[in-house]
Design a protein around this motif. Structure first.
Motif, PDB file in Angstrom:
ATOM      1  N   GLN A 174     -32.433  37.161   1.879  1.00 35.83           N
ATOM      2  CA  GLN A 174     -33.523  36.387   1.289  1.00 35.83           C
ATOM      3  C   GLN A 174     -32.980  35.163   0.552  1.00 35.83           C
ATOM      4  OE1 GLN A 174     -36.104  38.722  -1.194  1.00 35.83           O
ATOM      5  NE2 GLN A 174     -37.240  36.963  -1.967  1.00 35.83           N
ATOM      6  N   GLN A 175     -31.915  35.356  -0.207  1.00 32.49           N
ATOM      7  CA  GLN A 175     -31.317  34.238  -0.933  1.00 32.49           C
ATOM      8  C   GLN A 175     -30.625  33.267   0.013  1.00 32.49           C
ATOM      9  OE1 GLN A 175     -28.764  36.302  -3.679  1.00 32.49           O
ATOM     10  NE2 GLN A 175     -30.456  36.982  -4.991  1.00 32.49           N
ATOM     11  N   LEU A 176     -29.996  33.791   1.056  1.00 31.67           N
ATOM     12  CA  LEU A 176     -29.281  32.952   2.008  1.00 31.67           C
ATOM     13  C   LEU A 176     -30.226  31.951   2.664  1.00 31.67           C
ATOM     14  CD1 LEU A 176     -26.327  32.807   2.950  1.00 31.67           C
ATOM     15  CD2 LEU A 176     -26.948  34.276   4.872  1.00 31.67           C
ATOM     16  N   TYR A 177     -31.443  32.403   2.975  1.00 29.79           N
ATOM     17  CA  TYR A 177     -32.422  31.532   3.639  1.00 29.79           C
ATOM     18  C   TYR A 177     -33.499  31.013   2.685  1.00 29.79           C
ATOM     19  CZ  TYR A 177     -30.672  32.485   8.337  1.00 29.79           C
ATOM     20  OH  TYR A 177     -29.896  32.544   9.476  1.00 29.79           O
ATOM     21  N   ASP A 178     -33.350  31.335   1.404  1.00 29.90           N
ATOM     22  CA  ASP A 178     -34.326  30.896   0.402  1.00 29.90           C
ATOM     23  C   ASP A 178     -35.756  31.263   0.821  1.00 29.90           C
ATOM     24  OD1 ASP A 178     -35.200  29.748  -1.978  1.00 29.90           O
ATOM     25  OD2 ASP A 178     -35.430  27.764  -1.089  1.00 29.90           O
ATOM     26  N   VAL A 179     -35.930  32.528   1.176  1.00 30.72           N
ATOM     27  CA  VAL A 179     -37.240  33.024   1.599  1.00 30.72           C
ATOM     28  C   VAL A 179     -38.019  33.492   0.380  1.00 30.72           C
ATOM     29  CG1 VAL A 179     -38.457  34.676   3.063  1.00 30.72           C
ATOM     30  CG2 VAL A 179     -36.274  33.731   3.809  1.00 30.72           C
ATOM     31  N   LYS A 180     -39.274  33.102   0.311  1.00 29.43           N
ATOM     32  CA  LYS A 180     -40.161  33.555  -0.769  1.00 29.43           C
ATOM     33  C   LYS A 180     -41.376  34.216  -0.127  1.00 29.43           C
ATOM     34  CE  LYS A 180     -38.726  29.871  -3.962  1.00 29.43           C
ATOM     35  NZ  LYS A 180     -37.668  29.328  -3.077  1.00 29.43           N
ATOM     36  N   PRO A 181     -41.265  35.513   0.193  1.00 26.73           N
ATOM     37  CA  PRO A 181     -42.326  36.171   0.961  1.00 26.73           C
ATOM     38  C   PRO A 181     -43.653  36.228   0.208  1.00 26.73           C
ATOM     39  CG  PRO A 181     -40.309  37.490   0.948  1.00 26.73           C
ATOM     40  CD  PRO A 181     -40.145  36.426  -0.092  1.00 26.73           C
ATOM     41  N   GLU A 182     -44.691  35.855   0.922  1.00 22.02           N
ATOM     42  CA  GLU A 182     -46.054  36.030   0.423  1.00 22.02           C
ATOM     43  C   GLU A 182     -46.793  37.094   1.218  1.00 22.02           C
ATOM     44  OE1 GLU A 182     -48.281  32.380  -0.557  1.00 22.02           O
ATOM     45  OE2 GLU A 182     -46.494  31.275   0.081  1.00 22.02           O
ATOM     46  N   ASN A 241      -7.309  31.841  12.742  1.00 25.59           N
ATOM     47  CA  ASN A 241      -8.662  31.571  13.236  1.00 25.59           C
ATOM     48  C   ASN A 241      -8.828  30.069  13.436  1.00 25.59           C
ATOM     49  OD1 ASN A 241     -10.322  30.319  10.791  1.00 25.59           O
ATOM     50  ND2 ASN A 241      -8.999  31.929   9.953  1.00 25.59           N
ATOM     51  N   CYS A 242      -9.956  29.677  14.002  1.00 27.39           N
ATOM     52  CA  CYS A 242     -10.273  28.259  14.169  1.00 27.39           C
ATOM     53  C   CYS A 242     -11.787  28.110  14.235  1.00 27.39           C
ATOM     54  CB  CYS A 242      -9.597  27.695  15.425  1.00 27.39           C
ATOM     55  SG  CYS A 242     -10.274  28.333  16.976  1.00 27.39           S
ATOM     56  N   THR A 243     -12.269  26.923  14.603  1.00 25.07           N
ATOM     57  CA  THR A 243     -13.719  26.736  14.664  1.00 25.07           C
ATOM     58  C   THR A 243     -14.360  27.520  15.804  1.00 25.07           C
ATOM     59  OG1 THR A 243     -13.388  24.728  15.962  1.00 25.07           O
ATOM     60  CG2 THR A 243     -13.727  24.456  13.595  1.00 25.07           C
ATOM     61  N   ASN A 244     -13.543  28.066  16.705  1.00 31.36           N
ATOM     62  CA  ASN A 244     -14.079  28.809  17.841  1.00 31.36           C
ATOM     63  C   ASN A 244     -14.031  30.322  17.653  1.00 31.36           C
ATOM     64  OD1 ASN A 244     -14.486  26.370  19.211  1.00 31.36           O
ATOM     65  ND2 ASN A 244     -12.410  26.400  20.037  1.00 31.36           N
ATOM     66  N   CYS A 245     -13.548  30.791  16.513  1.00 34.88           N
ATOM     67  CA  CYS A 245     -13.430  32.241  16.336  1.00 34.88           C
ATOM     68  C   CYS A 245     -13.237  32.600  14.867  1.00 34.88           C
ATOM     69  CB  CYS A 245     -12.257  32.786  17.156  1.00 34.88           C
ATOM     70  SG  CYS A 245     -10.622  32.266  16.580  1.00 34.88           S
ATOM     71  N   GLY A 246     -13.316  33.904  14.595  1.00 35.89           N
ATOM     72  CA  GLY A 246     -13.025  34.396  13.255  1.00 35.89           C
ATOM     73  C   GLY A 246     -14.253  34.784  12.456  1.00 35.89           C
ATOM     74  N   PRO A 247     -14.067  35.049  11.165  1.00 38.46           N
ATOM     75  CA  PRO A 247     -15.175  35.514  10.320  1.00 38.46           C
ATOM     76  C   PRO A 247     -16.161  34.400  10.019  1.00 38.46           C
ATOM     77  CG  PRO A 247     -13.228  35.150   8.978  1.00 38.46           C
ATOM     78  CD  PRO A 247     -12.799  34.950  10.409  1.00 38.46           C
ATOM     79  N   ARG A 248     -17.431  34.741   9.953  1.00 42.59           N
ATOM     80  CA  ARG A 248     -18.484  33.802   9.572  1.00 42.59           C
ATOM     81  C   ARG A 248     -19.458  34.522   8.620  1.00 42.59           C
ATOM     82  NH1 ARG A 248     -15.217  31.292  12.162  1.00 42.59           N
ATOM     83  NH2 ARG A 248     -15.562  29.579  13.627  1.00 42.59           N
ATOM     84  N   TYR A 249     -20.388  35.279   9.229  1.00 39.53           N
ATOM     85  CA  TYR A 249     -21.428  35.931   8.431  1.00 39.53           C
ATOM     86  C   TYR A 249     -20.846  36.869   7.387  1.00 39.53           C
ATOM     87  CZ  TYR A 249     -25.603  38.709   7.324  1.00 39.53           C
ATOM     88  OH  TYR A 249     -26.628  39.360   6.674  1.00 39.53           O
ATOM     89  N   SER A 250     -19.760  37.552   7.703  1.00 37.93           N
ATOM     90  CA  SER A 250     -19.202  38.548   6.785  1.00 37.93           C
ATOM     91  C   SER A 250     -18.604  37.918   5.529  1.00 37.93           C
ATOM     92  CB  SER A 250     -18.145  39.393   7.497  1.00 37.93           C
ATOM     93  OG  SER A 250     -17.102  38.578   7.999  1.00 37.93           O
ATOM     94  N   ILE A 251     -18.351  36.598   5.544  1.00 36.88           N
ATOM     95  CA  ILE A 251     -17.739  35.958   4.371  1.00 36.88           C
ATOM     96  C   ILE A 251     -18.640  34.935   3.707  1.00 36.88           C
ATOM     97  CG2 ILE A 251     -15.404  36.326   5.253  1.00 36.88           C
ATOM     98  CD1 ILE A 251     -15.349  33.312   5.965  1.00 36.88           C
ATOM     99  N   ILE A 252     -19.811  34.637   4.293  1.00 41.09           N
ATOM    100  CA  ILE A 252     -20.641  33.555   3.758  1.00 41.09           C
ATOM    101  C   ILE A 252     -21.503  34.038   2.598  1.00 41.09           C
ATOM    102  CG2 ILE A 252     -22.533  33.924   5.403  1.00 41.09           C
ATOM    103  CD1 ILE A 252     -22.876  30.877   5.482  1.00 41.09           C
ATOM    104  N   LYS A 253     -21.543  33.210   1.551  1.00 41.72           N
ATOM    105  CA  LYS A 253     -22.361  33.515   0.380  1.00 41.72           C
ATOM    106  C   LYS A 253     -23.660  32.717   0.381  1.00 41.72           C
ATOM    107  CE  LYS A 253     -18.394  34.563  -2.616  1.00 41.72           C
ATOM    108  NZ  LYS A 253     -17.684  34.194  -3.860  1.00 41.72           N
ATOM    109  N   SER A 254     -23.608  31.465   0.867  1.00 43.34           N
ATOM    110  CA  SER A 254     -24.800  30.626   0.886  1.00 43.34           C
ATOM    111  C   SER A 254     -24.649  29.546   1.951  1.00 43.34           C
ATOM    112  CB  SER A 254     -25.058  29.983  -0.485  1.00 43.34           C
ATOM    113  OG  SER A 254     -23.979  29.129  -0.852  1.00 43.34           O
ATOM    114  N   ILE A 255     -25.772  28.938   2.306  1.00 43.27           N
ATOM    115  CA  ILE A 255     -25.812  27.835   3.259  1.00 43.27           C
ATOM    116  C   ILE A 255     -25.815  26.521   2.465  1.00 43.27           C
ATOM    117  CG2 ILE A 255     -27.263  26.717   5.018  1.00 43.27           C
ATOM    118  CD1 ILE A 255     -28.249  29.439   5.863  1.00 43.27           C
TER     119      ILE A 255
END
Length: 772
Positions: free
Chosen positions: A456-464, A136-150
């Motif tokens: 919710q944790q990935l984007y640190d959302v605190k719904p009101e 893979n490289c910066t132009n392809c491959g896994p992203r969302y499926s392997i990400i735990k946090s931003i």
């Protein structure tokens, strides 16, 4: 650098800019124009500081805002520019370490198909990643499926367990290299690997070449393989082997629902289906979805892959592993379907796969790169020349949309129960999740709750504020109402459908909303599903609908078309006349006369019977009357068969009229329509004619309803949504009729017309109401 011409500026980027080669691109661009400064990732996007001659700064910014010059996966949603004081001693341009402080709002980059550069290296014997199934490289491959946090950095992904070797690290740290900060970068010496096991976890083959060869051999022999992919496991078999396909259906407990396929290349697909230029572009895109294509007749595809449809779903290989498998002799077209039982969630863990799929798969092609988020394949078809989403997932989700206003409070939208997605609203964006599934399944509901917490944790959302469907029995509604210390906003189902169109197109005002759908609870406690709404994001009025007919039997009515048939017949004849008058057509569909009598008693006494305007149930009834079957073995099976049967040269339509009810709403009067369809059914009129006249009737009826609405409101924009508009013929014909009569028509492209778009509409409504 000195002199009056020297400028320094801060540039703030938001959009799809992390994990796509943005920072090395900025570095190379700054170097090209001899600028100094810095670039870094943070939780909101990318921050740049540049300094140099004013003309060079202008050229830098011009290139940055030219989409044709950006890396393939990069897209800028917003660019903010601010003047800064000069730093006279600065002499270089530097990529700084990511800043993980602050509230995450940066868009999460989606998973992407293997790029052409990596494919060339995959086949280059002199490259140290030759035949490496995770290239893979910066132009392809896994992203969302392997990400735990931003932010998207290697320690925040499932690749954190693999220490880079010197060769990989050299590329990773070189700003001029295509793999600079490519977080999943690896090679055979330091990265994940593959192996083949049996159902008892006994290793059959290790080593890349042997594993791929053994897998291909088993597929050629008619075996069923579980293959771990990018977002989860697939079940695979030879798509030209009818016995293998039937065995897969039996083991997977998927009686009739069509299977998707993966083919080696476009030339292979062309043997089995028609590929328009727009479809070819989709198949070759970085998103690499399943594309529904018009099927050719008399091909070698196993008949039981898709019965009763006029389309086949195809995709191309999108991982290095796929490409290596399809390079094997005799591997040309495979069934590639989600590895689960029936409608349970996609499986992504090795141990779970062995436990759940041991009775389905003959062997397991495993790997040890963990999947943090299981992601189904996306499904797209064409409405006219335009792509339209049917399932929004891998390659497209999570999908960001601009919020109608800048939000002070975070919002969670729970979505619908079928084809569920959910949505968060935070700051200036709406974030729609990937496809989750049908929440009535306990395991899917468990997956839903887990998925909500992850995003919710990935984007640190605190719904009101919580938006949910009006139906109190929905699992999504019950989940929403279980949240504490929040404001809950119930949203009528079909209003949310139209709001999702407005959100996708950023339409600010009212529209004539036409919703052709299965079911949704109405404000009068009836079951709606064929609606004309005058709607905006802040309110709606029910202008018109399909005439109500009694629907007996609750959930059974969506499976057994005899139920809506009897309800529709009760519009034109007394209950006690129906069994004798329509005996011939009824007993063809339901031979059990006692059951017919029981259902009619239900209708007569209003027992477990609700009034409905459901277009979906109307379709079920007409499909059965046309002789296409008496039971839906999967959702919309009979309506899909009715669409496939249309005589497209027949322009006639069944008779109908518009009438105005005492409450002022207009109704599509179905009595003449049902009389004519029942008569044609009794006379054994051929199915293609019934199918054509019925579809044409519906399109004409929606046109006349829209014309009446325009006459009374002066609104000239029509928005279409609802699961029935996944019917290509009906959608195309309705859109064409509306446009031919001067309407501006909004039809969703990025999100599904079905309930997969409901959450976006709910979130957009809650956001607009928050501004009020």
């Amino acid at each position: 650098m000195t002199g009056n011409d020297i400028k320094r500026a801060a540039v703030k980027l938001t959009g799809r800019i992390q994990g796509v080669g943005c920072r090395p691109f900025i570095y190379r661009l700054a170097t090209k124009y001899d600028l100094t400064g810095t670039v870094l990732n943070d939780t909101t996007g990318v921050r740049i500081e540049i300094q140099g001659p004013g003309t060079a700064v202008k050229l830098f910014l011009a290139d940055l805002q030219d989409p044709a010059k950006l890396p393939p996966l990069m897209s800028i949603a917003n660019l903010k520019l601010e003047k800064l004081s000069l730093k006279p001693d600065e002499t270089t341009f530097t990529i700084l370490k990511s800043d993980s402080a602050g509230t995450p709002t940066s868009q999460v980059t989606v998973d992407s198909a293997t790029c052409a550069d990596c494919l060339r290296e995959l086949e280059d014997r002199d490259d140290f990643r030759y035949h490496y199934p995770f290239i893979n490289c910066t132009n392809c491959g896994p992203r969302y499926s392997i990400i735990k946090s931003i932010p998207y950095d290697r320690p925040n992904t499932t690749m954190n367990q693999f220490e880079m070797c010197p060769a990989c690290r050299k590329q990773y740290e070189d700003p001029t290299d295509r793999r600079f900060h490519a977080q999943p970068v690896a090679c055979p010496a330091c990265g994940p690997h593959i192996w083949l096991t049996d159902a008892e976890n006994n290793v059959l083959t290790e080593g890349t070449e042997g594993t791929i060869e053994r897998t291909a051999a088993m597929l050629r022999e008619g075996k069923i393989l579980a293959i771990k992919g990018l977002g989860g496991f697939h079940l695979a078999c030879d798509a030209t082997n009818e016995q293998a396909v039937k065995m897969l259906r039996r083991r997977k407990q998927r009686e009739a629902k069509p299977f998707a396929m993966m083919a080696a290349d476009l030339e292979t697909i062309q043997k089995y289906a028609e590929i328009a230029a727009e479809a070819q572009q989709l198949l070759n895109s970085p998103e690499s979805p399943i594309v529904l294509l018009p099927r050719k007749v008399d091909t070698d595809i196993a008949p039981s892959i898709a019965t009763g449809t006029n389309t086949l779903g195809f995709m191309l290989p999108y991982t290095p592993l796929h490409h290596m498998l399809f390079a094997q002799p005799g591997i040309e077209v495979l069934v590639i379907t989600s590895a689960n039982i029936s409608d349970e969630p996609l499986i992504c863990e090795n141990k779970v796969a062995l436990s759940k799929l041991g009775g389905i798969a003959d062997a397991f092609l495993m790997h040890n790169r963990d999947i943090y988020r299981q992601v189904d394949d996306s499904v797209v078809h064409l409405i006219g020349p335009n792509p339209a989403m049917l399932r929004c997932s891998r390659g497209y989700a999570p999908a960001p949309f601009p919020a109608p206003t800048s939000l002070e409070k975070d919002i969670f939208a729970a979505g619908a129960d079928m084809k569920n997605t959910f949505c968060f609203a935070k700051g200036s964006q709406l974030i729609l999740s990937e496809h989750v599934g049908d929440l009535k399944d306990a395991l899917v509901y468990k997956h839903y709750r887990k998925s909500v917490k992850h995003l919710q944790q990935l984007y640190d959302v605190k719904p009101e504020i919580i938006a949910h469907d009006l139906h109190p029995g929905y699992f999504s509604t019950q989940y929403a109402l279980s949240m504490l210390d929040v404001q809950c906003i119930p949203v009528q189902h079909h209003w949310a459908h139209i709001a999702s169109v407005l959100a996708e197109f950023g339409h600010p005002g009212e529209v004539i909303g036409i919703v052709a759908d299965g079911t949704g609870l109405g404000t009068d406690n009836a079951i709606w599903g064929g609606e004309c709404l005058i709607a905006s994001l802040t309110g709606f009025k029910r202008f018109g609908h399909l005439e109500y007919f009694p629907l007996p039997g609750g959930d059974a009515a969506s499976k057994e078309p005899i139920r809506p048939i009897l309800g529709l017949l009760s519009l034109i004849d007394p209950i006690d006349h129906i069994p004798e008058k329509y005996n011939d057509i009824l007993t063809r569909i339901e031979p059990d006369e006692e059951k017919i009598s029981t259902i009619l008693t239900q209708i007569d006494s209003s027992l477990n019977t609700v009034p409905t305007s459901s277009t979906g149930r109307l379709f079920d009834a007409v499909a059965a009357l046309a002789g296409l079957g008496s039971y839906n073995r999967f959702e919309a099976q009979l309506p899909m068969a009715l669409e496939a049967a249309i005589d497209t040269h027949n322009q006639k339509y069944y008779d109908f009229s518009l009438k105005q009810a005492p409450n002022g709403t207009f109704q599509i009067d179905l009595r003449k329509t049902i009389e004519e369809i029942a008569s044609d059914s009794a006379k054994m009129v051929e199915c293609p004619e019934i199918a054509a006249r019925f579809h044409n009737f519906l399109a004409q009826a929606w046109l006349e309803m829209a014309l009446k609405a325009r006459e009374e409101t002066d609104i000239n924009t029509a928005a279409l949504s609802g699961g029935v508009f996944c019917n290509r013929y009906l959608a195309n014909r309705t859109i064409t009729l509306l446009k031919d009569n001067g309407f501006s028509v909004l039809f969703k492209k990025r999100i599904p017309a079905n309930d997969g778009g409901i959450a976006l509409g709910q979130a957009a409504i809650a956001a607009a109401l928050q501004e009020q």
